[in-house]
Design an enzyme around this catalytic site. Sequence first.
Site, PDB file in Angstrom:
ATOM      1  N   GLY A   1      96.677 -43.728  -0.901  1.00 44.49           N
ATOM      2  CA  GLY A   1      97.506 -44.668  -1.641  1.00 44.49           C
ATOM      3  C   GLY A   1      98.516 -45.315  -0.710  1.00 44.49           C
ATOM      4  O   GLY A   1      98.932 -44.714   0.290  1.00 44.49           O
TER       5      GLY A   1
ATOM      6  N   GLN B   1     106.005 -49.881   1.792  1.00 45.48           N
ATOM      7  CA  GLN B   1     105.680 -49.100   2.993  1.00 45.48           C
ATOM      8  C   GLN B   1     105.229 -49.973   4.163  1.00 45.48           C
ATOM      9  O   GLN B   1     105.200 -49.504   5.306  1.00 45.48           O
ATOM     10  CB  GLN B   1     104.577 -48.076   2.683  1.00 45.48           C
ATOM     11  CG  GLN B   1     105.016 -46.991   1.722  1.00 45.48           C
ATOM     12  CD  GLN B   1     103.899 -46.001   1.483  1.00 45.48           C
ATOM     13  OE1 GLN B   1     103.057 -46.202   0.625  1.00 45.48           O
ATOM     14  NE2 GLN B   1     103.880 -44.927   2.269  1.00 45.48           N
TER      15      GLN B   1
ATOM     16  N   LEU C   1     102.343 -41.443   3.844  1.00 44.56           N
ATOM     17  CA  LEU C   1     102.121 -42.117   5.129  1.00 44.56           C
ATOM     18  C   LEU C   1     103.437 -42.510   5.787  1.00 44.56           C
ATOM     19  O   LEU C   1     103.479 -42.757   6.986  1.00 44.56           O
ATOM     20  CB  LEU C   1     101.228 -43.350   4.935  1.00 44.56           C
ATOM     21  CG  LEU C   1      99.800 -43.041   4.456  1.00 44.56           C
ATOM     22  CD1 LEU C   1      99.036 -44.344   4.224  1.00 44.56           C
ATOM     23  CD2 LEU C   1      99.060 -42.153   5.439  1.00 44.56           C
TER      24      LEU C   1
ATOM     25  N   GLU D   1     102.987 -43.456  -5.909  1.00 44.27           N
ATOM     26  CA  GLU D   1     102.995 -44.848  -5.436  1.00 44.27           C
ATOM     27  C   GLU D   1     103.969 -45.704  -6.251  1.00 44.27           C
ATOM     28  O   GLU D   1     104.658 -46.572  -5.700  1.00 44.27           O
ATOM     29  CB  GLU D   1     101.586 -45.451  -5.474  1.00 44.27           C
ATOM     30  CG  GLU D   1     100.548 -44.739  -4.606  1.00 44.27           C
ATOM     31  CD  GLU D   1     100.995 -44.502  -3.177  1.00 44.27           C
ATOM     32  OE1 GLU D   1     101.813 -45.295  -2.647  1.00 44.27           O
ATOM     33  OE2 GLU D   1     100.553 -43.505  -2.579  1.00 44.27           O
TER      34      GLU D   1
ATOM     35  N   HIS E   1     107.431 -45.376  -5.053  1.00 44.52           N
ATOM     36  CA  HIS E   1     107.738 -46.186  -3.863  1.00 44.52           C
ATOM     37  C   HIS E   1     108.327 -47.541  -4.252  1.00 44.52           C
ATOM     38  O   HIS E   1     109.146 -48.101  -3.526  1.00 44.52           O
ATOM     39  CB  HIS E   1     106.480 -46.434  -3.032  1.00 44.52           C
ATOM     40  CG  HIS E   1     106.176 -45.357  -2.036  1.00 44.52           C
ATOM     41  ND1 HIS E   1     107.035 -45.011  -1.018  1.00 44.52           N
ATOM     42  CD2 HIS E   1     105.093 -44.559  -1.882  1.00 44.52           C
ATOM     43  CE1 HIS E   1     106.494 -44.041  -0.288  1.00 44.52           C
ATOM     44  NE2 HIS E   1     105.311 -43.744  -0.794  1.00 44.52           N
TER      45      HIS E   1
HETATM   46 NI    NI Z   1     103.957 -42.316  -0.085  1.00 46.95          NI
END
Ligand code: NI
Length: 180
Positions: free
Chosen positions: A55, A60, A103, A145, A148
């Site tokens: 994801g 990001q 990530l 997600e 985020h």
């Molecule tokens: Ni993440």
Amino acid sequence: MPAPAMTETETLPILFVPDKRLRLKARPLGDADGDVIRALAPKMLATMYAAPGIGLAAPQIGEGLRLVVLDIQPKEKPDPMVLVNPEIIIESTELAVREEGCLSLPGQYADVTRPARVKVRYLDLTGAKREIEGEGLLSACLQHEIDHLDGVLFVDHLSALKRNMILRKLAKDLKSQQRG
Ligand code: NI
């Protein structure tokens, strides 16, 4: 017959904690953003697969937009999903614990407690209204997600002690990587 030329989709650099852009609230996408979405979604998917990850949210990669890509299927049968303006409309009172990573915090993992099941409303790439219900990995991934998009990271769901341990370890790991 010559094989068709493979066109590699560009990948984008992923921001790491403590980049401040990861902490901003992303803005909803509107009718005027169609081109932006169509340009960004394939690059985000390519970036996610290359990482590799399951994801990725637009903040990001430094874009403050409510756009998420995910694919929780095994590599042999990819099922890429693009979610525009995703929002959780129902969440179960039952909770589930699952190990998560991110990530933007490479190499760091922790057990996170979240609602076991969620229903999410979003727009697909064509602008059509869609809903998806998830449990297990999909549920955790959707919530992670969507977090985020509001500047929330999985470590925010942990105790301050645990969070600080992870953030210190991440800073140390990233520093030693820079040194090579
Ligand atoms: Ni993440």
